[in-house]
Design an enzyme around this catalytic site. Structure first.
Site, short mmCIF file in Angstrom:
data_model
loop_
_atom_site.label_atom_id
_atom_site.label_comp_id
_atom_site.label_asym_id
_atom_site.label_seq_id
_atom_site.Cartn_x
_atom_site.Cartn_y
_atom_site.Cartn_z
N SER A 62 22.35 12.42 -44.46
CA SER A 62 23.43 12.09 -45.38
C SER A 62 24.43 11.10 -44.78
O SER A 62 24.55 10.97 -43.57
CB SER A 62 24.18 13.37 -45.76
OG SER A 62 23.30 14.33 -46.28
N1 SAH Z 1 21.76 17.96 -44.20
C1 SAH Z 1 20.69 17.02 -43.94
C2 SAH Z 1 20.30 16.32 -45.21
C3 SAH Z 1 18.84 16.34 -45.38
S1 SAH Z 1 18.23 15.80 -46.95
C4 SAH Z 1 21.04 16.07 -42.83
O1 SAH Z 1 22.22 16.00 -42.45
O2 SAH Z 1 20.16 15.40 -42.29
C5 SAH Z 1 17.92 17.33 -47.74
C6 SAH Z 1 16.94 18.25 -47.09
O3 SAH Z 1 16.75 19.37 -47.96
C7 SAH Z 1 15.55 17.67 -46.86
O4 SAH Z 1 15.21 17.78 -45.52
C8 SAH Z 1 14.64 18.51 -47.74
O5 SAH Z 1 13.36 18.73 -47.19
C9 SAH Z 1 15.42 19.80 -47.83
N2 SAH Z 1 15.08 20.66 -48.96
C10 SAH Z 1 14.81 20.31 -50.24
N3 SAH Z 1 14.54 21.39 -50.97
C11 SAH Z 1 14.64 22.48 -50.14
C12 SAH Z 1 14.47 23.87 -50.31
N4 SAH Z 1 14.13 24.41 -51.48
N5 SAH Z 1 14.64 24.67 -49.23
C13 SAH Z 1 14.98 24.15 -48.02
N6 SAH Z 1 15.15 22.84 -47.80
C14 SAH Z 1 14.99 22.01 -48.85
#
Ligand code: SAH
Length: 215
Positions: A62
């Site tokens: 993000s």
């Molecule tokens: N907070 C992270 C943002 C990652 S993007 C950072 O700072 O890097 C969002 C993430 O949510 C992705 O890695 C994706 O795989 C995960 N995601 C999506 N759906 C999900 C679910 N149902 N359970 C767990 N993770 C999920």
């Protein structure tokens, strides 16, 4: 000339502050967590830019401003247990781990989780508990939580997660089905329902059901 990382960090923090991230503990955490550790090597020189960047498995780390905005909206206190859905790179997790007592984080890609765990270990973030699974169902065994942060876009109101919030808790999540979603903050109203506030437009990867079969 290559700038030392701390100069770049200071510049980023100044920008975030003028954009509205003013809570000192949040800014201190953003300054202290080395974002270059969380981005793919080819983007290392852009680690301190205020932009989202691609990570493995088609996901994104993000934008620092959004991390700051969401973290500030949570109003985390040092004794809090926080649930994060979507570990991704582990960057937001590392920020939370500096502000809360415990951080529980769930990721549906095994490789992303393993890499994030290694980074968090390297940073000495010993108060993070990770789980490979579908975060859409929360973490019932560890509920209720003081704070819940969803870092993937929920298609609609995340009811299962709201049910795992303490009576004085706060949940922040991007909600919406399209490429642009609304960042929402939910607060229990004391009568079994929730008060909802909108914090602006955001772009997150979708919250998907089940665990990823590959990666
Ligand atoms: N907070 C992270 C943002 C990652 S993007 C950072 O700072 O890097 C969002 C993430 O949510 C992705 O890695 C994706 O795989 C995960 N995601 C999506 N759906 C999900 C679910 N149902 N359970 C767990 N993770 C999920």
């Amino acid at each position: 000339m290559v700038e030392p990382a701390h100069t770049e960090a200071a510049r980023l923090i100044l920008g975030l502050r003028s954009a509205g991230v003013t809570e000192p503990r949040v800014l201190a955490a953003l300054e202290a967590v080395p974002r270059d550790l969380f981005v793919p090597r080819i983007f290392e020189d852009r680690a301190w830019e205020d932009s989202a960047l691609p990570i493995a498995c088609g996901q994104t780390i993000s934008q620092p401003f959004i991390v700051g905005l969401m973290t500030q909206a949570l109003a985390i206190e040092p004794r809090h247990r926080v649930l994060e859905i979507g570990t991704g790179s582990g960057y937001q997790t590392a920020i939370l781990s500096r502000l809360a007592r415990y951080v529980y984080t769930v990721e549906r890609y095994k490789t992303l989780l393993t890499e994030a765990e290694a980074r968090l270990r390297r940073l000495g973030a010993a108060n993070v508990i990770t789980r490979f699974g579908d975060g859409g169902v929360g973490w019932p065994e560890q509920a209720p939580f003081d704070r819940i942060l969803v870092t993937a876009a929920a298609p609609e109101e995340p009811r299962a997660l709201l049910a795992q919030l303490k009576p004085k808790g706060v949940l922040v999540a991007p909600v919406g089905k399209g490429p642009v979603q609304t960042l929402r903050r939910y607060l229990p109203d004391g009568e079994g329902g929730f008060r909802m506030e909108t914090l602006g437009d955001v772009r997150f990867v979708p919250l998907l059901e089940g665990v990823a079969k590959e990666g």
